[in-house]
Every structure is written in structure tokens, then in C-alpha cells.
Enzyme design. Structure first.
Site, PDB file in Angstrom:
ATOM      1  N   ALA A  61       0.843  -1.204   0.000  1.00 19.86           N
ATOM      2  CA  ALA A  61       0.000   0.000   0.000  1.00 19.86           C
ATOM      3  C   ALA A  61       0.876   1.251   0.000  1.00 19.86           C
ATOM      4  O   ALA A  61       2.047   1.196   0.363  1.00 19.86           O
ATOM      5  CB  ALA A  61      -0.881  -0.018   1.238  1.00 19.86           C
ATOM      6  N   GLY A 100       0.423  -5.357   0.770  1.00 23.75           N
ATOM      7  CA  GLY A 100      -0.607  -5.422  -0.268  1.00 23.75           C
ATOM      8  C   GLY A 100      -0.080  -6.058  -1.544  1.00 23.75           C
ATOM      9  O   GLY A 100      -0.847  -6.663  -2.306  1.00 23.75           O
ATOM     10  N   GLU A 103      -0.471  -9.636  -1.016  1.00 20.05           N
ATOM     11  CA  GLU A 103      -1.913  -9.954  -1.014  1.00 20.05           C
ATOM     12  C   GLU A 103      -2.458  -9.991  -2.443  1.00 20.05           C
ATOM     13  O   GLU A 103      -3.292 -10.825  -2.782  1.00 20.05           O
ATOM     14  CB  GLU A 103      -2.669  -8.932  -0.164  1.00 20.05           C
ATOM     15  CG  GLU A 103      -2.313  -9.065   1.320  1.00 20.05           C
ATOM     16  CD  GLU A 103      -3.054  -8.055   2.173  1.00 20.05           C
ATOM     17  OE1 GLU A 103      -2.735  -6.854   2.044  1.00 20.05           O
ATOM     18  OE2 GLU A 103      -3.935  -8.459   2.937  1.00 20.05           O
TER      19      GLU A 103
END
Ligand code: NAI
Length: 719
Positions: A61, A100, A103
Site C-alpha cells: 500500500a 498489499g 496480497e
């Protein structure tokens, strides 16, 4: 953004483009959503590969977005759409897949990694959890125990470990993107079934309740009050016990709590503070960070005691060759043995050859003449250090940088003993120096920017967070420690025990309470300084009351404890008792409790119950107050520098940001009010008198930390 290209006829290649680490900013997320849609619609496309520009898959992120309201497509549905695709999507992981980024890769159906890639879910280190499905998909992929380890520690794994754990499907030494394209072609048309991780059940865990209770207890013990690791366990438990959708709900709830917590703000602040430390000017107006640092290849370390040995190890590990000088024959032999063992152990862990060929041990100071930089680590005795600096100045080649590891003596006095005072700086390491990540680089008034830059960069090569500080007794860290330790000692006079004080501060999150820490460093260090300062020992005017020095309250307890030969861990006794000299486990000592009682009786002091808040406020606010004085005096460039020093060198909990950040969280007005209250009660303790800067900040409406510099506007800066 995300670039779309079609290669090998039927593979859509989506390349994330957001230098330097292809963070998932709003623009990148838009790009991914659009290009994935396009690829899925395009009838000529049979498979999709997602990769990152410049050899980096994705660093996660964009932390800067955390500060404001989130705009752009959210991550969770974006990753779901990828996972739900009817065409295989392959992640080509080069460089990094973190947070992220990983992910996103877990939402893909296959993962191909380059052998040098590193993967991990480090959200916990920022006070968060992997909340784009990471906490639910990873346990389904690699099982609960392995996923729990990665998620609660935030540690990164190599591609080889990722392959072993089952996070990636293949590892290559070649270009991961090319292999991913080839791989995508080979799997196109095959059923995707359980390649969609959300559809898989978690691998079963025998005795799940017992497992999670044990895991929670271990995590709480290490967390020192941090809430994110605990939430990570709860999220993984949800993955193990609930259907995927309900697990995702739980992940979202837990994340919301963390996101709004002060701890996440503190941890994110630490992340940025570490990057801004040390950017300011020297008294001459020159900036060290614009100055060219010299590359040091050959160094010398003078004194091979506790610190000298560990500094020698840290230098050799950074690839610097070292001449280690020690005048005591026995110490020299022991040092050689100890340094060799430390290097061999560390190298064995890393699977590399110990850099023993970089070392030379000698009793002859003249052998340092080829070194480009010398670090002095002899006893904390000004006269001895002055003599060593005289000698070094005579034997070293002109241009050699001379550094001292003093804990607090005047660096400029030492500079004055040399031919080139501009080449003298302090390099204040912290024990154990090969482990602790802090280095205070002490700039004397005559230190040149080049000398400071060289010391800072050498520190960084040694893996340290190097913070430049001004030259005053104790510099930043130890100067702030003095009022903190003083309060801890006063609390003993008033009725507390070392165990009680330590416990309160450890529950706050400090790695060690003040008494355990003093026992570890050795009580004789401070004792020697106080004797030199005329505060204790034969130099003290006998007509002085025992508990008063120079008109102020003085606690002689540490001196009395030292007089009993109790110097801490090294003698097996101090504020606590240990199993023999060198024993590490602190155990309450009934002898010390009776000693405290007798002491109070002798001085007519009535023990009272000291509560937890008083311990916290008096110890921490006295330390913070000195931090404000340091900023006022221009000894540290800004509050971030003070905080980085405390987080990296003094075991201050990262989730409390650092002392100055913590003061802002508590509220400057409240800190001021409490200091005023305690100072009224103890007017003979000058450290409790609120600093002028704290008052000024409160008067100007307690501005946020970024604005403190405007209030400080220091004409007297030492930096
Ligand atoms: P130490 O007592 O363990 O070692 C000092 C060593 O210097 C001894 O081996 C001694 O024989 C040697 N030495 C004395 N005169 C010498 C000379 N003229 N030439 C060569 N060697 C000589 O002391 P320690 O704890 O290693 O401290 C060294 C310095 O580091 C002190 O200035 C201390 O304040 C500072 N320091 C200590 C920390 C600690 O936690 N112990 C932390 C940070 C700094």
C-alpha cells in the site's frame, strides 16, 4: 498506473508502474482494475501475467494515503475480481512482494518468483494487519502455523523459503516475467478450481483451541503492549475457524480498530521519522548530508573491553578491516578469542565465511598508522582519553578521522588534543554494539561536515540508524536518561521497590525497567561519573547532608549499593540478584528490600504506597521534559531525532512512537500540568521544572509535531 501489453499472442501482461516500489496508490489500483477487465474481455487473451516495473513486483500500500480519506478502487474487491477471473492470472514476482503486494499475488492463481525476491506481510510493524484478504488467504495456502509466524512477526522470507512454504509455485534464476508468461501459456484452459485460495478450507489443525491459546500467550508476551500482533492472531484464528466471507468480515473489523488506534499512528510515524533523522546544518552553515563522505576501508579500535570488542565485530561484518589495540595483554588475548567467536557464530547463522582475515590484534598503538578512521573505546576517563587522543594525533597519518565512543564526555576537549580538531567526532555506540541499531554521531563545534558525513555513512554501512547530535554531557540519549533514573531512585526512597518501578515501565512497553537496565549496563559506570563530578566519594564536603547536593535533592542509594560491591549483572548482585556473575535473570533480592527499609528509617523517611500513574508520570515526563530542553538547546535537530534515538537505542516501544511523539499523544498541556504538579511537590528537583519550550508550545496551542521547529527557531543550535 498499470501498463497493458499483449505478448506471445495470447498473454496479457499487466505491468505496475509507480516508482520506486510500485506501491498500490489509487492510480495504480485504477490501472489494475481497468487492465484486468480489458484482459478478461479480450477474446484473444487466454491468460494474464501481472508484474512490476524495474524488477520490483510491488512494495504494498502507499502509506502516505493512510493519512487522508481513501480514494480510488479499494483493494479487497480488486483482488477478488482477479481471483474470480475465468482465465489464469499469474504473478511474476521480482524484487519484492510485500504487504498489499503479496496480497495481490495471493489473489492470483499462480506465483512465480525470482530467486532474489523477498516476500512478506509486514503490516504488523506499522500497527496493522494484512487486511486485503492476506490474513485469510495465506493460512489457507500454507497452513496456520507458518502463516501465523509471517503475519505476527512481519518478517520477510526469501524466494527459496517461500517455495518451501508453498507461497510460490516456482522459483527461477532467469527473468521471472518470461517464465511467468511461459507458465501462463501452459496452464491456460486448465480448471482453476482450488487455485482460488478463498475457496479452499484451511489445512486442519489438531487441537486448534490449544494451539491458538498458546500462540496468543506467546504473542502477548513479546508484544509489550502492542495491539496489532494480537489482532493478527485473532484474524488468523478467524481464517481457521470461519467460512471465508465471515473471516473477511472479522479481518475488516479488526483492521478498523487498529487503523484508528494511536499505536498505528505511532508506528507509521516511526517509519517516516527514521527517514528524516539527521537532516540539518552544522554551525558553519554547511550541511553534512551535502558533504561527500569518505569510504572507510581500514579502521582501528582502541580498547578491547565490552564496547571495543563489539565495535570490532560490527566493523568487520561491514567489510572494514580493523586493527584492534589493547594495552592489557590478558584483555588482548581474551578479546581476540571473544571477537573470533562472535564473528564465527554470526557467520554460521548466515551461512557465510567469518571475516577473520580482516582483523589484526596488537598491543602497540603505533600499528594504527594505516587506518583511515580510529574509534577510541578506552575507559570513561577524560584524562586517559585526552592522553590517547594526543598519542593518536602523533601516530596517525594526517587526515585520519579520530572518533570517540564516550558515553557523554566533551568531544571538543578531545578534539583540542589533536592537530586537526575538525577531524574529531563522537561515534557513540550502544551495548551490545554489534546488535543495537543506534549510533549517535556527536558533532563537536569544530567537527567538519565531511567528518560527520563519514561517521554517519560508516554507521549506516554497519546497519545502524545514525543520528547526528550536539556535544553536551550525555548527548541526547544519556542526557534524557539522567532525570528518568533520578526519579526512579527517588521513588525507592519514597516507598517503591525496584520490581514495582520496573514492572510499571515494562508494562508501558519499555524493553527493560530502569533498575534492570542499570544492572545490565553496570552500576559502576554512573558511580564513576558521579565521583568525578564531586557528587559522591571522598571529594564531597562532609558537612553536606547526605541527600542534598548543590542545594538540590540527591539520592545516594545507587552509590551505597555500589559501595557494597553490587555493580549489577557483572557481580551477580545489583538492584536484583542474579545466578552468579554474568547471570541474566533478575530475581528480587530480600537483602535489598531490608537495605531500603533501613535506609528509610535512618533518614526518617516514611514509606508510602506509590501508585502506577505516579511512577509513569514522574519517570517518563521528567525524561520528556529533558527532551524539550535538548530541542531548545539545539542538541538534536528535531523531535524525530530524539524519538529515533529512544526507539533504536533505549528500548522505547515503537508503538508509543518515541518520547516526544508520546508527549504529543498524551497532550502537551497535560504533560505540562503534571510536571507543574510534581514540581510543586518536589521543588528541590530542577529536572521537574517544566522547560521553556514545552511552555511555549502549550501557549501556542500545542501545535502538531511537524510545526514544533517553527516554535523552536533555535539561534543557538549546536548542529
Ligand atoms: P571496558 O572497561 O570494558 O573496556 C575498556 C578497555 O580499554 C579495557 O580493556 C582497557 O584495558 C582498555 N584500555 C585502557 N586504556 C587503554 C589504552 N591506553 N590503550 C588501549 N586500550 C586501553 O569499558 P567499556 O564498557 O567497553 O567502555 C568503553 C567506552 O565506551 C567508555 O568510554 C564508555 O563510556 C563507552 N560506552 C560504554 C557503554 C557500555 O554500555 N558499557 C555504552 C556506550 C559507550
Amino acid at each position: 498506473m498499470a501498463q497493458y501489453t499483449r505478448i506471445s499472442g495470447s498473454v496479457a501482461l499487466i505491468t505496475l508502474q509507480n516508482p520506486p516500489v510500485n506501491a498500490l496508490s489509487a492510480v495504480v489500483r485504477h490501472g489494475i482494475v481497468d487492465t484486468v477487465k480489458r484482459a478478461l474481455k479480450d477474446s484473444k487473451v487466454n491468460a494474464v501475467v501481472i508484474c512490476g516495473q524495474n524488477g520490483r513486483f510491488c512494495g504494498g500500500a502507499d502509506i502516505r494515503e493512510f493519512a487522508g480519506p481513501m480514494s480510488g478502487p479499494p483493494l479487497v474487491p480488486m483482488i477478488h475480481a482477479i481471483e474470480a477471473a475465468q482465465k489464469p492470472v499469474v504473478a511474476a514476482i521480482e524484487g519484492i512482494a510485500l504487504g498489499g503486494g503479496l496480497e495481490l499475488a495471493l489473489g492470483c492463481h499462480y506465483r512465480i518468483a525470482h530467486s532474489k525476491a523477498r516476500l512478506g506481510l509486514p503490516e504488523v510493524t506499522l500497527g496493522l494487519l494484512p487486511a486485503a484478504g492476506g490474513s485469510q488467504r495465506l493460512p489457507r495456502l500454507i497452513g496456520v502455523p507458518a502463516a501465523l509466524d509471517l503475519i505476527t512477526t512481519g518478517r520477510h522470507v526469501s524466494a527459496a523459503e517461500a517455495l518451501k512454504l508453498g507461497i510460490v509455485d516456482q522459483v527461477t534464476e532467469q527473468n521471472a516475467r518470461d517464465l511467468a508468461v511461459e507458465f501462463a501459456l501452459s496452464v491456460s484452459g486448465k480448471p482453476l478450481g482450488d487455485r482460488r485460495l478463498s475457496t479452499r478450507p484451511c489445512p486442519p489443525l489438531p487441537d486448534a483451541d490449544e494451539f491458538f491459546e498458546g500462540a496468543m500467550a506467546r504473542v502477548r508476551q513479546h508484544a509489550r503492549g502492542a495491539i496489532a500482533p494480537v489482532a493478527c492472531v485473532q484474524a488468523v484464528r478467524a481464517a481457521a475457524s470461519l467460512p471465508y466471507d465471515r473471516g473477511m468480515e472479522r479481518e475488516r473489523e479488526l483492521m478498523a480498530t487498529l487503523f484508528n488506534s494511536g499505536q498505528a499512528r505511532a508506528l507509521q510515524y516511526c517509519f517516516f521519522a527514521q527517514r528524516v533523522v539527521g537532516k540539518w546544518s552544522l554551525p558553519s552553515g554547511a550541511r553534512w548530508d551535502n558533504s561527500k563522505a569518505r569510504l572507510v576501508c581500514k579502521a582501528a579500535v582502541i580498547g578491547q573491553g565490552t564496547m571495543g570488542r563489539a565495535i570490532t565485530v560490527a566493523l568487520a561484518q561491514a567489510g572494514v578491516s580493523v586493527v584492534a589495540v589493547e594495552t592489557q595483554e590478558k584483555q588482548l588475548m581474551e578479546a581476540k578469542q571473544a571477537v573470533t567467536t562472535m564473528l564465527e557464530r554470526a557467520s554460521k547463522r548466515k551461512g557465510v565465511t567469518p571475516p577473520l582475515d580482516l582483523l589484526r590484534f596488537t598491543a602497540d598503538l603505533r600499528e594504527v598508522d594505516g587506518a583511515e578512521l580510529v574509534i577510541e573505546a578506552v575507559f570513561e576517563d577524560l584524562a586517559l582519553k585526552e592522553q590517547v587522543f594526543h598519542q593518536l594525533s602523533a601516530v596517525c597519518r594526517p587526515g585520519t578521522l579520530l572518533c570517540t565512543n564516550t558515553s557523554g564526555l566533551d568531544v571538543d576537549r578531545l578534539a583540542g588534543c589533536t592537530r586537526s580538531p575538525e577531524l574529531v567526532v563522537g561515534m557513540h555506540f550502544f551495548a551490545p554494539a554489534h546488535v543495537m541499531t543506534l549510533l549517535e554521531v556527536v558533532c563537536g563545534p569544530r567537527s567538519s561536515p565531511e567528518a560527520v558525513a563519514t561517521a554517519i555513512l560508516l554507521g549506516r554501512r554497519m546497519g545502524k540508524v545514525s543520528v547526528a547530535v550536539g556535544n553536551c554531557p550525555g548527548f541526547v540519549g544519556n542526557r534524557m536518561l539522567k532525570p528518568y533514573l533520578e526519579q526512579a531512585n527517588f521513588l525507592l526512597e519514597e516507598g517503591a521497590t525496584p520490581e514495582q518501578v520496573d514492572q510499571v515501565l515494562e508494562e508501558f512497553g519499555l524493553a527493560m525497567g530502569p533498575f534492570k537496565m542499570s544492572d545490565l549496563s553496570g552500576l559502576d559506570v554512573g558511580w564513576r561519573v558521579r565521583k568525578e563530578d564531586g557528587l559522591t566519594g571522598p571529594g564531597v564536603d562532609p558537612s553536606q547532608p547526605m541527600r542534598v547536593r548543590r542545594g538540590h535533592r540527591y539520592c545516594p542509594l545507587p552509590d551505597l549499593v555500589c559501595e557494597q560491591g553490587r555493580l549489577g549483572q557483572k557481580t551477580g548482585r545489583g538492584w536484583y540478584q542474579y545466578e552468579g556473575p554474568g547471570g541474566r535473570e533478575a530475581r528480587p533480592d530480600p537483602w535489598l528490600h531490608s537495605f531500603l527499609e533501613e535506609y528509610r528509617t535512618r533518614h526518617g523517611l516514611t514509606a508510602r504506597r506509590v501508585d502506577q500513574d505516579e511512577i509513569l508520570e514522574r519517570c517518563l515526563y521528567a525524561l520528556i521534559n529533558e527532551g524539550f530542553r535538548i530541542l531548545e538547546d539545539g542538541i538534536a535537530a528535531g523531535p524525530e531525532d530524539v524519538d529515533a534515538i529512544y526507539v533504536h537505542g533505549y528500548g522505547w516501544p515503537r508503538h508509543q512512537g518515541g518520547p516526544m511523539f508520546y508527549a504529543g499523544m498524551v497532550g502537551l498541556g497535560r504533560v505540562l500540568e503534571k510536571l507543574e504538579h510534581h514540581y510543586r511537590a518536589l521543588p528541590d528537583v530542577p529536572y521537574l521544572q517544566p522547560s521553556t519550550l514545552l511552555r511555549r508550545l502549550v501557549e501556542t496551542g500545542s501545535p502538531p509535531m511537524q510545526k514544533w521547529r517553527e516554535v523552536i527557531q533555535n539561534p543557538r543550535s549546536q548542529l
